[in-house]
Design a protein around this motif. Structure first.
Motif, mmCIF file in Angstrom:
data_model
loop_
_atom_site.group_PDB
_atom_site.id
_atom_site.type_symbol
_atom_site.label_atom_id
_atom_site.label_comp_id
_atom_site.label_asym_id
_atom_site.label_seq_id
_atom_site.Cartn_x
_atom_site.Cartn_y
_atom_site.Cartn_z
ATOM 1 N N GLU A 1 0.818 -1.209 0.000
ATOM 2 C CA GLU A 1 0.000 0.000 0.000
ATOM 3 C C GLU A 1 0.853 1.262 0.000
ATOM 4 O O GLU A 1 0.558 2.228 -0.704
ATOM 5 C CB GLU A 1 -0.953 0.001 1.197
ATOM 6 C CG GLU A 1 -2.117 -0.956 1.030
ATOM 7 C CD GLU A 1 -3.088 -0.899 2.203
ATOM 8 O OE1 GLU A 1 -3.188 0.161 2.854
ATOM 9 O OE2 GLU A 1 -3.748 -1.926 2.442
ATOM 10 N N GLU A 2 1.921 1.240 0.789
ATOM 11 C CA GLU A 2 2.818 2.395 0.830
ATOM 12 C C GLU A 2 3.489 2.579 -0.534
ATOM 13 O O GLU A 2 3.590 3.706 -1.035
ATOM 14 C CB GLU A 2 3.877 2.216 1.923
ATOM 15 C CG GLU A 2 4.772 3.435 2.085
ATOM 16 C CD GLU A 2 5.801 3.266 3.188
ATOM 17 O OE1 GLU A 2 6.247 4.308 3.705
ATOM 18 O OE2 GLU A 2 6.173 2.124 3.536
ATOM 19 N N LEU A 3 3.927 1.487 -1.141
ATOM 20 C CA LEU A 3 4.544 1.556 -2.463
ATOM 21 C C LEU A 3 3.553 2.112 -3.488
ATOM 22 O O LEU A 3 3.906 2.966 -4.300
ATOM 23 C CB LEU A 3 5.048 0.177 -2.901
ATOM 24 C CG LEU A 3 5.640 0.095 -4.309
ATOM 25 C CD1 LEU A 3 6.802 1.061 -4.484
ATOM 26 C CD2 LEU A 3 6.073 -1.336 -4.602
ATOM 27 N N ASP A 4 2.325 1.633 -3.443
ATOM 28 C CA ASP A 4 1.295 2.146 -4.343
ATOM 29 C C ASP A 4 1.150 3.665 -4.206
ATOM 30 O O ASP A 4 1.104 4.389 -5.204
ATOM 31 C CB ASP A 4 -0.065 1.495 -4.065
ATOM 32 C CG ASP A 4 -0.144 0.047 -4.502
ATOM 33 O OD1 ASP A 4 0.753 -0.424 -5.231
ATOM 34 O OD2 ASP A 4 -1.107 -0.628 -4.090
ATOM 35 N N ASP A 5 1.074 4.133 -2.961
ATOM 36 C CA ASP A 5 0.929 5.575 -2.708
ATOM 37 C C ASP A 5 2.124 6.356 -3.253
ATOM 38 O O ASP A 5 1.958 7.399 -3.892
ATOM 39 C CB ASP A 5 0.771 5.857 -1.214
ATOM 40 C CG ASP A 5 -0.556 5.363 -0.658
ATOM 41 O OD1 ASP A 5 -1.485 5.117 -1.461
ATOM 42 O OD2 ASP A 5 -0.660 5.212 0.579
#
Length: 107
Positions: free
Chosen positions: A64-68
Motif C-alpha cells: 500500500e505504501e509503495l502504491d501511494d
C-alpha cells in the motif's frame, strides 16, 4: 493572393516538420522526479514515456505504501513532463503561425 496562400501553405508544412522534430527531440529530454524522502525515483521523457523507476528496498515491504509513493511521484513527474512538452510544442507552433489580428492562440 494566390502567392500569399502558397506562402502560408509552405510555412504550414515547415511548421509541421518543426513540430515533428520537436516531438522526436522531446524523447531525449529526461525528467527526474523523486519522493520527498528519496525512497522512489522516476525518470521519464518529456513525451511522458517512463525510462526508469528506482525503488528503495524499504518500500518493497508494504504494498500500500509503495502504491501511494508510485501514484504521487508518477503524477508529479508526468505533470512536469507535460509542462515541458506543452511549452516546447507551443513555442514551435507560435513561430509558424501567420500574424492574423485577433488570432492570438498561443499567448
Amino acid at each position: 493572393m494566390f502567392g500569399d496562400m502558397m506562402n502560408m501553405m509552405g510555412k504550414l508544412k515547415e511548421t509541421q516538420q518543426k513540430v515533428e522534430d520537436t516531438k522526436k527531440r522531446l524523447d531525449t529530454v529526461l525528467v527526474d522526479e523523486s519522493s520527498n524522502d528519496g525512497k522512489l525515483k522516476i525518470t521519464l521523457t518529456a513525451n511522458r514515456s517512463i525510462k526508469s523507476i528506482e525503488i528503495d528496498d524499504a518500500l518493497m515491504q508494504d504494498k500500500e505504501e509503495l502504491d501511494d509513493y508510485l501514484i504521487l511521484t508518477l503524477n508529479k513527474a508526468i505533470e512536469k513532463a507535460t509542462k515541458i512538452n506543452e511549452a516546447e510544442l507551443a513555442a514551435v507552433a507560435k513561430q509558424g503561425m501567420p500574424n492574423i489580428p485577433g488570432m492570438d492562440l498561443f499567448k
